[in-house]
Design a protein around this motif. Structure first.
Motif, PDB file in Angstrom:
ATOM      1  N   PRO A 149       0.836  -1.210   0.000  1.00  0.00           N
ATOM      2  CA  PRO A 149       0.000   0.000   0.000  1.00  0.00           C
ATOM      3  C   PRO A 149       0.869   1.258   0.000  1.00  0.00           C
ATOM      4  O   PRO A 149       2.014   1.240   0.470  1.00  0.00           O
ATOM      5  CB  PRO A 149      -0.792  -0.101   1.310  1.00  0.00           C
ATOM      6  CG  PRO A 149      -0.686  -1.526   1.737  1.00  0.00           C
ATOM      7  CD  PRO A 149       0.613  -2.041   1.177  1.00  0.00           C
ATOM      8  N   VAL A 150       0.320   2.322  -0.526  1.00  0.00           N
ATOM      9  CA  VAL A 150       0.989   3.631  -0.535  1.00  0.00           C
ATOM     10  C   VAL A 150       0.249   4.503   0.477  1.00  0.00           C
ATOM     11  O   VAL A 150      -0.956   4.721   0.349  1.00  0.00           O
ATOM     12  CB  VAL A 150       0.933   4.262  -1.947  1.00  0.00           C
ATOM     13  CG1 VAL A 150       1.528   5.661  -1.923  1.00  0.00           C
ATOM     14  CG2 VAL A 150       1.641   3.374  -2.954  1.00  0.00           C
ATOM     15  N   ASP A 151       0.972   4.969   1.484  1.00  0.00           N
ATOM     16  CA  ASP A 151       0.360   5.761   2.561  1.00  0.00           C
ATOM     17  C   ASP A 151      -0.863   5.058   3.144  1.00  0.00           C
ATOM     18  O   ASP A 151      -1.906   5.674   3.383  1.00  0.00           O
ATOM     19  CB  ASP A 151      -0.012   7.160   2.068  1.00  0.00           C
ATOM     20  CG  ASP A 151       1.209   7.962   1.620  1.00  0.00           C
ATOM     21  OD1 ASP A 151       2.284   7.788   2.234  1.00  0.00           O
ATOM     22  OD2 ASP A 151       1.093   8.737   0.653  1.00  0.00           O
ATOM     23  N   ARG A 176      -2.850   2.936   1.712  1.00  0.00           N
ATOM     24  CA  ARG A 176      -3.959   2.670   0.782  1.00  0.00           C
ATOM     25  C   ARG A 176      -3.460   1.939  -0.448  1.00  0.00           C
ATOM     26  O   ARG A 176      -2.336   2.163  -0.904  1.00  0.00           O
ATOM     27  CB  ARG A 176      -4.590   3.985   0.312  1.00  0.00           C
ATOM     28  CG  ARG A 176      -5.216   4.803   1.384  1.00  0.00           C
ATOM     29  CD  ARG A 176      -5.767   6.091   0.859  1.00  0.00           C
ATOM     30  NE  ARG A 176      -5.434   6.281  -0.550  1.00  0.00           N
ATOM     31  CZ  ARG A 176      -5.910   7.225  -1.328  1.00  0.00           C
ATOM     32  NH1 ARG A 176      -6.740   8.087  -0.838  1.00  0.00           N
ATOM     33  NH2 ARG A 176      -5.552   7.334  -2.578  1.00  0.00           N
ATOM     34  N   TRP A 177      -4.311   1.089  -0.992  1.00  0.00           N
ATOM     35  CA  TRP A 177      -3.996   0.452  -2.260  1.00  0.00           C
ATOM     36  C   TRP A 177      -4.235   1.454  -3.373  1.00  0.00           C
ATOM     37  O   TRP A 177      -5.206   2.205  -3.331  1.00  0.00           O
ATOM     38  CB  TRP A 177      -4.877  -0.778  -2.486  1.00  0.00           C
ATOM     39  CG  TRP A 177      -4.595  -1.886  -1.528  1.00  0.00           C
ATOM     40  CD1 TRP A 177      -5.419  -2.370  -0.569  1.00  0.00           C
ATOM     41  CD2 TRP A 177      -3.391  -2.641  -1.439  1.00  0.00           C
ATOM     42  NE1 TRP A 177      -4.800  -3.378   0.123  1.00  0.00           N
ATOM     43  CE2 TRP A 177      -3.550  -3.573  -0.398  1.00  0.00           C
ATOM     44  CE3 TRP A 177      -2.181  -2.629  -2.134  1.00  0.00           C
ATOM     45  CZ2 TRP A 177      -2.561  -4.482  -0.035  1.00  0.00           C
ATOM     46  CZ3 TRP A 177      -1.195  -3.536  -1.766  1.00  0.00           C
ATOM     47  CH2 TRP A 177      -1.384  -4.442  -0.738  1.00  0.00           C
ATOM     48  N   VAL A 178      -3.349   1.477  -4.351  1.00  0.00           N
ATOM     49  CA  VAL A 178      -3.485   2.392  -5.480  1.00  0.00           C
ATOM     50  C   VAL A 178      -3.284   1.632  -6.784  1.00  0.00           C
ATOM     51  O   VAL A 178      -2.784   0.503  -6.796  1.00  0.00           O
ATOM     52  CB  VAL A 178      -2.461   3.557  -5.395  1.00  0.00           C
ATOM     53  CG1 VAL A 178      -2.716   4.423  -4.163  1.00  0.00           C
ATOM     54  CG2 VAL A 178      -1.033   3.051  -5.394  1.00  0.00           C
ATOM     55  N   SER A 179      -3.649   2.256  -7.861  1.00  0.00           N
ATOM     56  CA  SER A 179      -3.461   1.748  -9.214  1.00  0.00           C
ATOM     57  C   SER A 179      -4.000   0.320  -9.337  1.00  0.00           C
ATOM     58  O   SER A 179      -5.079   0.014  -8.831  1.00  0.00           O
ATOM     59  CB  SER A 179      -1.995   1.855  -9.632  1.00  0.00           C
ATOM     60  OG  SER A 179      -1.843   1.579 -11.009  1.00  0.00           O
ATOM     61  N   GLN A 197       4.070   1.254 -10.509  1.00  0.00           N
ATOM     62  CA  GLN A 197       3.784   0.317  -9.431  1.00  0.00           C
ATOM     63  C   GLN A 197       4.558  -0.982  -9.616  1.00  0.00           C
ATOM     64  O   GLN A 197       5.193  -1.474  -8.684  1.00  0.00           O
ATOM     65  CB  GLN A 197       2.282   0.054  -9.402  1.00  0.00           C
ATOM     66  CG  GLN A 197       1.833  -0.716  -8.199  1.00  0.00           C
ATOM     67  CD  GLN A 197       0.330  -0.726  -8.078  1.00  0.00           C
ATOM     68  OE1 GLN A 197      -0.365  -1.012  -9.038  1.00  0.00           O
ATOM     69  NE2 GLN A 197      -0.164  -0.414  -6.896  1.00  0.00           N
ATOM     70  N   PHE A 198       4.535  -1.532 -10.825  1.00  0.00           N
ATOM     71  CA  PHE A 198       5.274  -2.769 -11.083  1.00  0.00           C
ATOM     72  C   PHE A 198       6.776  -2.573 -10.879  1.00  0.00           C
ATOM     73  O   PHE A 198       7.467  -3.483 -10.433  1.00  0.00           O
ATOM     74  CB  PHE A 198       5.011  -3.287 -12.494  1.00  0.00           C
ATOM     75  CG  PHE A 198       3.693  -3.985 -12.658  1.00  0.00           C
ATOM     76  CD1 PHE A 198       3.090  -4.667 -11.615  1.00  0.00           C
ATOM     77  CD2 PHE A 198       3.055  -3.974 -13.872  1.00  0.00           C
ATOM     78  CE1 PHE A 198       1.881  -5.323 -11.773  1.00  0.00           C
ATOM     79  CE2 PHE A 198       1.843  -4.628 -14.053  1.00  0.00           C
ATOM     80  CZ  PHE A 198       1.258  -5.301 -13.004  1.00  0.00           C
ATOM     81  N   GLU A 199       7.281  -1.401 -11.200  1.00  0.00           N
ATOM     82  CA  GLU A 199       8.717  -1.142 -11.057  1.00  0.00           C
ATOM     83  C   GLU A 199       9.163  -1.056  -9.596  1.00  0.00           C
ATOM     84  O   GLU A 199      10.351  -1.063  -9.325  1.00  0.00           O
ATOM     85  CB  GLU A 199       9.113   0.115 -11.828  1.00  0.00           C
ATOM     86  CG  GLU A 199       9.088  -0.114 -13.336  1.00  0.00           C
ATOM     87  CD  GLU A 199       9.424   1.115 -14.156  1.00  0.00           C
ATOM     88  OE1 GLU A 199       9.136   2.260 -13.697  1.00  0.00           O
ATOM     89  OE2 GLU A 199       9.974   0.952 -15.255  1.00  0.00           O
TER      90      GLU A 199
END
Length: 116
Positions: free
Chosen positions: A44-46, A48-51, A79-81
């Motif tokens: 998660p980012v901050d 939260r799930w994103v993208s 995200q993949f990177e």
């Protein structure tokens, strides 16, 4: 032409990532397990799930509507990177690199995800 990572997994869920180049469907066919292994390495980012991880964890997007267009290729690529590819098995690493290349080469094209 679709690169096949589904052979040997017939009868199990399949996920295809593809676009059309000069009218020809091109992309990757894969066993869902490879995709799950990749998605499980995202964080998660901050908080939260994103993208793509957002849609994956909520079972929305390609789960509801197939084929489904990735809403933002650049964010999916970024995200993949973030994934440390060395922790994936060899075949999953290869799938991951093909996904990254598909996204990089088609940032401005529609890329579809299809489940079957």
């Amino acid at each position: 032409m679709l690169k096949n990572y589904y052979t040997g997994f017939e009868g199990y869920p399949e996920i295809d990532f593809y676009t059309y180049i000069n009218g020809e469907k091109t992309g990757i066919e894969m066993w869902e397990g490879y995709f799950d292994s990749i998605m499980n390495e995202l964080s998660p980012v901050d908080g939260r799930w994103v993208s793509l991880a957002y849609y994956y964890h909520l079972y929305e997007g390609w789960h509801d509507e197939s084929p489904w267009v990735i809403p933002d290729n650049k964010k999916a690529l970024e995200q993949f990177e973030t994934i440390d590819i060395k922790i994936l098995d060899n075949v999953t690493q290869e799938v991951m690199m093909k996904l990254i290349k598909l996204l990089k080469d088609n940032l401005d094209n529609e890329i579809f995800i299809e489940c079957s």
